[in-house]
Scaffold this active site. Sequence first.
Site, PDB file in Angstrom:
ATOM      1  N   ASP A  13       0.811  -1.222   0.000  1.00  0.00           N
ATOM      2  CA  ASP A  13       0.000   0.000   0.000  1.00  0.00           C
ATOM      3  C   ASP A  13       0.843   1.271   0.000  1.00  0.00           C
ATOM      4  O   ASP A  13       0.452   2.298   0.562  1.00  0.00           O
ATOM      5  CB  ASP A  13      -0.967   0.014   1.209  1.00  0.00           C
ATOM      6  CG  ASP A  13      -1.866  -1.209   1.216  1.00  0.00           C
ATOM      7  OD1 ASP A  13      -2.182  -1.704   0.132  1.00  0.00           O
ATOM      8  OD2 ASP A  13      -2.245  -1.657   2.316  1.00  0.00           O
ATOM      9  N   GLY A  15       1.496   2.964  -2.585  1.00  0.00           N
ATOM     10  CA  GLY A  15       1.061   3.854  -3.681  1.00  0.00           C
ATOM     11  C   GLY A  15       1.568   3.374  -5.034  1.00  0.00           C
ATOM     12  O   GLY A  15       1.696   4.168  -5.973  1.00  0.00           O
ATOM     13  N   LYS A  16       1.806   2.055  -5.139  1.00  0.00           N
ATOM     14  CA  LYS A  16       2.344   1.485  -6.393  1.00  0.00           C
ATOM     15  C   LYS A  16       1.410   1.764  -7.573  1.00  0.00           C
ATOM     16  O   LYS A  16       1.850   2.161  -8.650  1.00  0.00           O
ATOM     17  CB  LYS A  16       2.548  -0.034  -6.240  1.00  0.00           C
ATOM     18  CG  LYS A  16       3.539  -0.403  -5.131  1.00  0.00           C
ATOM     19  CD  LYS A  16       3.613  -1.901  -4.926  1.00  0.00           C
ATOM     20  CE  LYS A  16       2.383  -2.520  -4.317  1.00  0.00           C
ATOM     21  NZ  LYS A  16       2.101  -2.103  -2.925  1.00  0.00           N
ATOM     22  N   GLY A  40      -4.542  -4.377  -3.730  1.00  0.00           N
ATOM     23  CA  GLY A  40      -5.512  -3.340  -4.088  1.00  0.00           C
ATOM     24  C   GLY A  40      -4.702  -2.128  -4.500  1.00  0.00           C
ATOM     25  O   GLY A  40      -4.061  -1.500  -3.654  1.00  0.00           O
ATOM     26  N   HIS A  41      -4.656  -1.847  -5.785  1.00  0.00           N
ATOM     27  CA  HIS A  41      -3.841  -0.744  -6.307  1.00  0.00           C
ATOM     28  C   HIS A  41      -4.768   0.384  -6.769  1.00  0.00           C
ATOM     29  O   HIS A  41      -5.518   0.212  -7.724  1.00  0.00           O
ATOM     30  CB  HIS A  41      -2.959  -1.230  -7.461  1.00  0.00           C
ATOM     31  CG  HIS A  41      -1.918  -2.223  -7.014  1.00  0.00           C
ATOM     32  ND1 HIS A  41      -0.986  -2.787  -7.852  1.00  0.00           N
ATOM     33  CD2 HIS A  41      -1.659  -2.736  -5.783  1.00  0.00           C
ATOM     34  CE1 HIS A  41      -0.207  -3.610  -7.146  1.00  0.00           C
ATOM     35  NE2 HIS A  41      -0.598  -3.598  -5.901  1.00  0.00           N
ATOM     36  N   GLN A 223       2.032  -6.123  -3.098  1.00  0.00           N
ATOM     37  CA  GLN A 223       2.467  -6.190  -1.694  1.00  0.00           C
ATOM     38  C   GLN A 223       3.750  -5.371  -1.513  1.00  0.00           C
ATOM     39  O   GLN A 223       3.920  -4.391  -2.218  1.00  0.00           O
ATOM     40  CB  GLN A 223       2.671  -7.653  -1.240  1.00  0.00           C
ATOM     41  CG  GLN A 223       1.364  -8.444  -1.098  1.00  0.00           C
ATOM     42  CD  GLN A 223       0.813  -8.960  -2.395  1.00  0.00           C
ATOM     43  OE1 GLN A 223       1.503  -9.651  -3.111  1.00  0.00           O
ATOM     44  NE2 GLN A 223      -0.416  -8.630  -2.699  1.00  0.00           N
ATOM     45  N   ASP A 332       2.502  14.526   1.431  1.00  0.00           N
ATOM     46  CA  ASP A 332       1.495  15.544   1.812  1.00  0.00           C
ATOM     47  C   ASP A 332       0.806  15.199   3.131  1.00  0.00           C
ATOM     48  O   ASP A 332       0.362  16.093   3.855  1.00  0.00           O
ATOM     49  CB  ASP A 332       0.431  15.668   0.711  1.00  0.00           C
ATOM     50  CG  ASP A 332      -0.207  14.325   0.355  1.00  0.00           C
ATOM     51  OD1 ASP A 332       0.541  13.405  -0.026  1.00  0.00           O
ATOM     52  OD2 ASP A 332      -1.439  14.189   0.503  1.00  0.00           O
ATOM     53  N   SER A 410       5.475  12.109  -4.616  1.00  0.00           N
ATOM     54  CA  SER A 410       4.030  12.138  -4.841  1.00  0.00           C
ATOM     55  C   SER A 410       3.406  12.955  -3.721  1.00  0.00           C
ATOM     56  O   SER A 410       3.682  12.726  -2.543  1.00  0.00           O
ATOM     57  CB  SER A 410       3.502  10.706  -4.851  1.00  0.00           C
ATOM     58  OG  SER A 410       2.097  10.703  -4.901  1.00  0.00           O
ATOM     59  N   VAL A 411       2.558  13.938  -4.116  1.00  0.00           N
ATOM     60  CA  VAL A 411       2.006  14.866  -3.117  1.00  0.00           C
ATOM     61  C   VAL A 411       0.482  14.793  -3.033  1.00  0.00           C
ATOM     62  O   VAL A 411      -0.162  15.678  -2.487  1.00  0.00           O
ATOM     63  CB  VAL A 411       2.475  16.316  -3.390  1.00  0.00           C
ATOM     64  CG1 VAL A 411       3.969  16.456  -3.149  1.00  0.00           C
ATOM     65  CG2 VAL A 411       2.120  16.763  -4.816  1.00  0.00           C
TER      66      VAL A 411
END
Length: 421
Positions: A13, A15-16, A40-41, A223, A332, A410-411
């Site tokens: 999790d 943020g792939k 879950g992407h 994963q 963020d 990534s923001v």
Amino acid sequence: MKADVLLGLQWGDEGKGKVVDVLTPKYDVIARFQGGPNAGHSLEFGNIKHVLHIIPSGVFHPDKVNIIGNGVVIDPITFAKEIVGLKKLMVNPEKSILVSKKAHLILPTHRILDKAQEFAKGDAKIGSTQRGIGPVYTDKTARNGIRVGDILSPNFADKYRSLTKLHIESISHITGFQFDLKEFEAGWFEGIEVLKQFTLIDSEYEINHYLSQKKSVLAEGAQGTLLDVDFGSYPFVTSSNTICAGACTGLGIAPSKIGKVFGIVKAYCTRVGSGPFPTELFDATGEDLRKKGNEFGSTTGRPRRCGWLDLPALKYSIMINGVTDIFLTKSDVLSGFETIKVCTAYKINGQLSDRMPFETSCSIEPIYTEMPGWNDDITKIKDFNSLPTALKNYIAFIEKETGVPVTIVSVGPNRDETIFR
Ligand code: GDP
Ligand code: IMO
Ligand code: MG
């Protein structure tokens, strides 16, 4: 041409999905190499928010090829549901998704077995997603499994019946566990029919052909490294190799054909399910991270456990994967914390250590370095230099400690909320 690999360096999790979607325009082919519907992407662009489980995260770019590799495990029920969801969003999945004949199928009884095994473990349960992952990979290595290519065989129904029979026999030994196979079976066979509408391929030939034609390939992991069956906090792990080597076995790419290795790192840590988590916060700060980061599982909706960044664990993941670039996500979410802590070492039995211990049940005291936080809303920032100095210092600290450059920040969850350096 070499294939680049993108994978998680923590407990999943990270943020792939978002980052694969952002990078897809630079690639011709996106290929998932392991895991299955436990993943879950999430992707966001325009007004669309979507979660993918089995299907590669390049699927929203119509001119790209998306391959489900041999290392992936497929539940036809989830697959069919995902296809319905994509068609509603005007994606033409039959055109852009290719499926490896060697990927293993998750049977309804694999899911039931997963539930039954967790039930039998009681308090010692793994906290699995109960999607059948452990049982299907067990059958794969025990050489009992059924593969996607088998659905075209005249013996398919017989193979299904005999494996199901074996599973029911094994479930019957778990006292007090009730199940209803009928609940899943009809949907499963409908899912098989959906799968038959797709092009089933020998993905190892296909991918190597693309590489020899100088097409660019991005291998998408599921994963995270700390859930790897060999190197994660065993037994609280998933049942596949989530690491870079998994892209070789899960797609048929030789190690010499691996190019860049992109490690996705959340700016703090989260974990779903049981198992050790040295920097876990049980206080209001942990609750704040969960709320601000919306840290609830994309697959099961369970609240994610939250804590500070763990550098010994991160350095371990970087070593195992040969990471060339870190992509830092969710920075963020750290906006508004007065102080940010980073774990730089562990104290185990009174001894300082920067290594992951073998015995994961031992008590680990994290040793922290504290850094000043920042208050600015950074979600609209487009260039690295405009980020708050305190965040740039945090990133510089990660780079100095790990020796790996942070090349994407990534923001926000949206495609646009991404800073390339
Ligand atoms: P994956 O399994 O690695 O693809 O990650 P998930 O999709 O399960 O979880 C990541 C969550 O964070 C999703 O809800 C994403 O939409 C979201 N997300 C990704 N990157 C960012 C980011 O930079 N900032 C914020 N606030 N959310 C992000
Ligand atoms: P993505 O790809 C976070 C966790 C489960 C459980 C353990 C074993 O979205 O990052 P399993 O169902 O695989 O037998 O569960 O692994 N887990 C994940 N945690 N993200 C995931 O995938 C996960 N897939 C499995 O919560 O602790
Ligand atoms: Mg996820």
